[in-house]
Motif scaffolding. Structure first.
Motif: not given
Length: 228
Positions: A202-228
């Motif tokens: 949408v922005l016309g930005a180079p591929s890989g130029s933006l980092a929305i969230a890293d893997a560590a952040t997503l794992r932290a969310w998944a860990d705290v929500s385990e069990g749904g």
């Protein structure tokens, strides 16, 4: 009543209303619930808000004002490039949410209940008005810098906000799913990858130029929500 006292009391009503929205949902919340919590008369309530709908409008405005307060300094930072501004915004947003992740996970179930459908719609509409112009400002800067080649930079903010809400809905469903943390993290990583690719296009930005969230952040969310 002095203006300071009026503002303080109005803030108390909003605080209680927000807690009720987060625990039982806007549709189920009644004015009487607020009156009971604050030991306030109905006449006193109507001195501050003419209706439940008017209260909702102010609640939405307050939430968006907080988002705008966090974003404006980034938008107006003369030392940052456009890509750096987008990166800084995502980092700031992720850090704030991560600090409150346990509370936010508990909130998700109520937030996505039918009783909060109107609230969700109002927040999304307000976000378009407040946030879309700010994202567009950064996009225009990026085109001027030659870092972005969006054909319509003045309008990409609207697309970015709508995409953010749509992908946010998908992420919420993945967090609430009754799956192991590892599976949640994997699904969320894929969703973020798709969203990142969409935003870069949408922005016309180079591929890989933006980092929305890293893997560590997503794992932290998944860990705290385990069990749904």
């Amino acid at each position: 009543m002095k203006e300071q006292e009026y503002t303080a009391r109005r803030g108390e009503i909003l605080d209680v209303a927000e807690r009720l929205v987060e625990t039982i949902g806007y549709e189920r919340m009644s004015i009487q619930d607020i009156l009971d919590a604050l030991q306030m008369s109905k006449g006193a309530f109507y001195h501050y808000f003419g209706s439940k709908h008017a209260l909702l409008e102010v609640l939405v405005e307050r939430r968006l004002a907080e988002a705008e307060r966090r974003l404006l300094p980034i938008v107006h930072d003369a030392e940052l490039t456009a890509l750096a501004k987008f990166e800084r915004f995502f980092q700031t947003s992720n850090s704030w949410k991560l600090e409150q992740r346990s509370f936010l996970i508990k909130l998700l179930g109520v937030w996505y209940a039918d009783s909060n459908a109107i609230m969700r719609q109002k927040v999304r509409a307000a976000a378009l008005k407040v946030l879309a112009p700010l994202f567009a400002t950064i996009a225009v800067q990026g085109v001027a810098e030659g870092a972005l080649n969006a054909a319509y930079p003045e309008h990409v903010g609207m697309v970015m906000v709508n995409l953010a809400y749509d992908f946010g809905d998908i992420l919420a469903a993945q967090l609430l799913a009754h799956e192991p943390a590892a599976a949640k993290a994997h699904n969320m990583e894929q969703t973020i990858a798709v969203y990142t690719d969409a935003i870069e296009r949408v922005l016309g930005a180079p591929s890989g130029s933006l980092a929305i969230a890293d893997a560590a952040t997503l794992r932290a969310w998944a860990d705290v929500s385990e069990g749904g």
